[in-house]
Design an enzyme around this catalytic site. Structure first.
Site, mmCIF file in Angstrom:
data_model
loop_
_atom_site.group_PDB
_atom_site.id
_atom_site.type_symbol
_atom_site.label_atom_id
_atom_site.label_comp_id
_atom_site.label_asym_id
_atom_site.label_seq_id
_atom_site.Cartn_x
_atom_site.Cartn_y
_atom_site.Cartn_z
ATOM 1 N N GLU A 334 0.795 -1.233 0.000
ATOM 2 C CA GLU A 334 0.000 0.000 0.000
ATOM 3 C C GLU A 334 0.823 1.275 0.000
ATOM 4 O O GLU A 334 0.617 2.160 0.834
ATOM 5 C CB GLU A 334 -0.983 -0.029 1.182
ATOM 6 C CG GLU A 334 -1.901 -1.234 1.109
ATOM 7 C CD GLU A 334 -2.820 -1.382 2.315
ATOM 8 O OE1 GLU A 334 -2.791 -0.531 3.213
ATOM 9 O OE2 GLU A 334 -3.585 -2.368 2.361
ATOM 10 N N GLU A 444 -5.374 -10.700 -2.068
ATOM 11 C CA GLU A 444 -6.248 -10.612 -0.876
ATOM 12 C C GLU A 444 -7.714 -10.572 -1.269
ATOM 13 O O GLU A 444 -8.505 -9.824 -0.693
ATOM 14 C CB GLU A 444 -5.943 -9.332 -0.072
ATOM 15 C CG GLU A 444 -4.499 -9.148 0.307
ATOM 16 C CD GLU A 444 -4.257 -7.899 1.159
ATOM 17 O OE1 GLU A 444 -5.223 -7.330 1.697
ATOM 18 O OE2 GLU A 444 -3.093 -7.511 1.284
HETATM 19 O O1 9MR Z 1 -7.324 -8.973 7.662
HETATM 20 C C1 9MR Z 1 -6.655 -8.035 8.462
HETATM 21 C C2 9MR Z 1 -7.525 -7.657 9.660
HETATM 22 O O2 9MR Z 1 -7.720 -8.772 10.489
HETATM 23 C C3 9MR Z 1 -6.893 -6.513 10.434
HETATM 24 O O3 9MR Z 1 -7.801 -6.052 11.419
HETATM 25 C C4 9MR Z 1 -6.559 -5.381 9.488
HETATM 26 C C5 9MR Z 1 -5.894 -4.261 10.233
HETATM 27 O O4 9MR Z 1 -5.238 -3.362 9.396
HETATM 28 O O5 9MR Z 1 -5.717 -5.853 8.446
HETATM 29 C C6 9MR Z 1 -6.364 -6.787 7.657
HETATM 30 O O6 9MR Z 1 -5.616 -7.117 6.515
HETATM 31 C C7 9MR Z 1 -5.318 -6.037 5.623
HETATM 32 C C8 9MR Z 1 -4.015 -6.370 4.950
HETATM 33 O O7 9MR Z 1 -3.021 -6.556 5.897
HETATM 34 C C9 9MR Z 1 -3.617 -5.294 3.966
HETATM 35 N N1 9MR Z 1 -4.653 -5.050 3.012
HETATM 36 C C10 9MR Z 1 -5.952 -4.774 3.549
HETATM 37 C C11 9MR Z 1 -6.367 -5.898 4.501
HETATM 38 C C12 9MR Z 1 -7.762 -5.638 5.013
HETATM 39 O O8 9MR Z 1 -7.811 -4.489 5.804
#
Ligand code: 9MR
Length: 542
Positions: A334, A444
């Site tokens: 990101e 993802e």
């Molecule tokens: O799936 C992840 C969730 O459990 C967490 O609360 C969150 C916090 O930032 O991050 C989620 O995963 C993210 C990933 O690391 C990066 N891309 C977006 C995903 C969804 O927010």
């Protein structure tokens, strides 16, 4: 499991069970506060906030528990389950909540705290679910929670709080009193636990000529005896951690690496012959505080040189350790702004502000040095639907290639929804990046049933699930086509296996449950699954 949602089917089963007396559900906590004692509930905040039994406001009977004198979001009542909880237990939790100050609707959060046998390890705090209550009305709250199978766990507690904010950011609305009554915590009979279907086709096998299919998991899910693990082993051939490979977990203190959660996933994958990705190495979010602080004076920001050194050490420590074991890395996650250019401090990223834009090139070069064979990915969301962002990623990767920076693939996160982006936008995005001579990896993927943050909670009706199945099917057809053209990497990763584990529950709207994945909360195959393995099984699919 990060979040657990309440599945209507379970409550049907439970009430049926109670009437028929055929299941052995065990009531662990049944607090109506009628008998004048707290029934094991205590204030979390070392007695800063207070609990008292009152009679002026109550749900059923003559009294309720009043929570007052709160200073922080996390102040609220807590109850121990340490002597009851066993791995894989499912608890059904219900309670009634009331408040009378602050906004017209208020969000509350039900959370679980854990401690570990290693008493030096910090406690963990998991926000299981949030829910909305209306001012001046009693609101019923229900959820389920599955106890993870973590052999290192010692204590476990359940508690109610307000959605978390840093202590220095709380407003008066975060400090309101609330009342709680008729709290029930019931351990469900093991016969009511979800069960993976064993006789259906295997998802990955269906697509093996084109790519492997992976999923994001938590360390708690990869316990061989659990049904969640049966589901993973049956359908997926790639694993990545949803959270357990993030720096706040891996390096909570400088130089003190905690490999345990990530390695529960890595061990499980290696024992079951699954391939592995690492997500992420460099990301602006979920970092430990020390990373951006000066070592001698934590009140000051870290210097450019020190931060570069920290990043290099971090990347290379991980990649050398897992050389030839982890195939693919989100080296930078990101990096783009949601409005213009690279993400900066104003959008939560300190990397650009402290290191300048060369932090991206550096990260990839350090990564290549540590593992010459790993696939190095630059990962981003929203590239398909946002032409500006897509073009900026194109320019960024083009520049990296010109500067001989070793980037192998662009990762499309693909957190999409049931309507957008279009199939054609997805195709064009893949083709655009492939034209740079890099692969495109789907990293993802999930598909919300909501089209925006303002859409109210709704059930995942048959019509919605059909629409979702159609769209998963159409998008995977593009993946097949792009794989045949040589544009796609050989993994498609879905962000979770079953809906109950999805980050989309309660986010971005507290109390709103989503259904973005291929299996439901009972681990049963959804129409979307059948859209990918045998569309003839779903009436109405085109
Ligand atoms: O799936 C992840 C969730 O459990 C967490 O609360 C969150 C916090 O930032 O991050 C989620 O995963 C993210 C990933 O690391 C990066 N891309 C977006 C995903 C969804 O927010």
């Amino acid at each position: 499991m990060k979040k657990t949602v309440f599945a209507a089917a379970v409550f049907f089963a439970v009430s049926f069970a109670l009437n028929a007396q055929s299941y052995n559900n065990i009531t662990i906590v049944d607090s109506n506060f009628e008998n004048g004692n707290m029934d094991g509930w205590a204030p979390r905040g070392d007695k800063q906030e207070k609990l008292e039994i009152v009679t002026d406001i109550k749900h059923g009977g003559a009294s309720s528990l009043h929570v007052f004198n709160r200073s922080y979001t996390w102040h609220g009542p807590i109850h121990s389950l340490t002597d009851n909880a066993v791995a894989d237990d499912i608890y059904s939790i219900s309670a009634w909540i009331y408040f009378k100050d602050g906004p017209a609707t208020g969000a509350f959060t039900f959370s679980v705290e854990k401690s570990f046998k290693d008493t030096k390890k910090d406690h963990t705090y998991q926000n299981v679910t949030s829910f909305q209550a209306k001012k001046g009305e009693w609101t019923e709250f229900k959820t389920e929670y599955t106890v993870g199978a973590d052999p290192t766990q010692a204590g476990i507690w359940m508690y109610f709080e307000l959605p978390y904010k840093e202590d220095n950011l709380v407003t008066p609305n975060d400090k309101i009193d609330f009342w709680i009554d008729d709290i029930k915590i019931v351990k469900l009979d093991p016969a009511l636990r979800p069960k993976a279907e064993v006789t259906i086709p295997n998802l990955s096998e269906k697509w093996q000529n084109y790519f492997d299919i992976g999923t994001a998991v938590s360390a708690d899910e990869v316990n061989f005896s659990s049904q969640q693990a049966q589901l993973l082993m049956k359908h997926f051939t790639v694993l990545v951690a949803g959270n357990d490979m993030k720096m706040e977990t891996v390096q909570p203190k400088e130089g003190a690496f905690d490999w345990a959660p990530a390695e529960r996933i890595i061990d499980f994958a290696e024992m079951t012959g699954m391939r592995l990705r690492w997500h992420p190495l460099v990301w602006h979010s979920q970092n430990p505080a020390w990373l951006f602080q000066d070592k001698a004076n934590p009140a000051r920001a870290v210097s450019k040189d020190a931060l570069n050194q920290r990043l290099k050490t971090y990347i290379q420590t991980i990649m050398r350790r897992y050389r030839n074991r982890i195939e693919s890395y989100d080296v930078v996650n990101e990096p783009l702004s949601d409005t213009a250019g690279l993400r900066k401090g104003s959008e939560g990223s300190k990397y650009y502000d402290i290191l300048g834009q060369e932090y991206i090139d550096n990260a990839f070069r350090w990564a290549r040095e540590a593992d010459p064979n790993a696939q190095l990915v630059i990962n981003e969301y929203g590239l398909e639907g946002d032409a500006r962002k897509r073009q900026e990623m194109y320019n960024l990767v083009k520049g990296m290639k010109e500067r001989k920076v070793p980037v192998d693939a662009v990762g499309l996160q693909m957190h999409i929804d049931i309507r957008t982006p279009s199939v054609q936008q997805i195709r064009e995005t893949i083709e655009l990046f492939a034209s740079l001579g890099v692969k495109v990896l789907i990293t993802e993927m999930d598909m919300s049933i909501y089209t925006g943050n303002s859409e109210a909670k709704k059930p995942a009706s048959a019509a919605i699930l059909l629409e979702q199945a159609q769209r998963y099917k159409d998008i995977f057809a593009v993946f097949r086509e792009q794989s045949q053209k040589g544009n796609l990497g050989d993994m498609v990763v879905i962000w979770g296996a079953s809906d109950n584990t999805s980050w989309k529950n309660d986010f971005p709207v507290p109390g709103r449950t989503d259904a973005p994945l291929l299996f439901d909360g009972r681990l049963q195959s959804k129409p979307a699954f059948w859209g990918l393995v045998d569309p003839s099984k779903v009436k109405g699919l085109k």
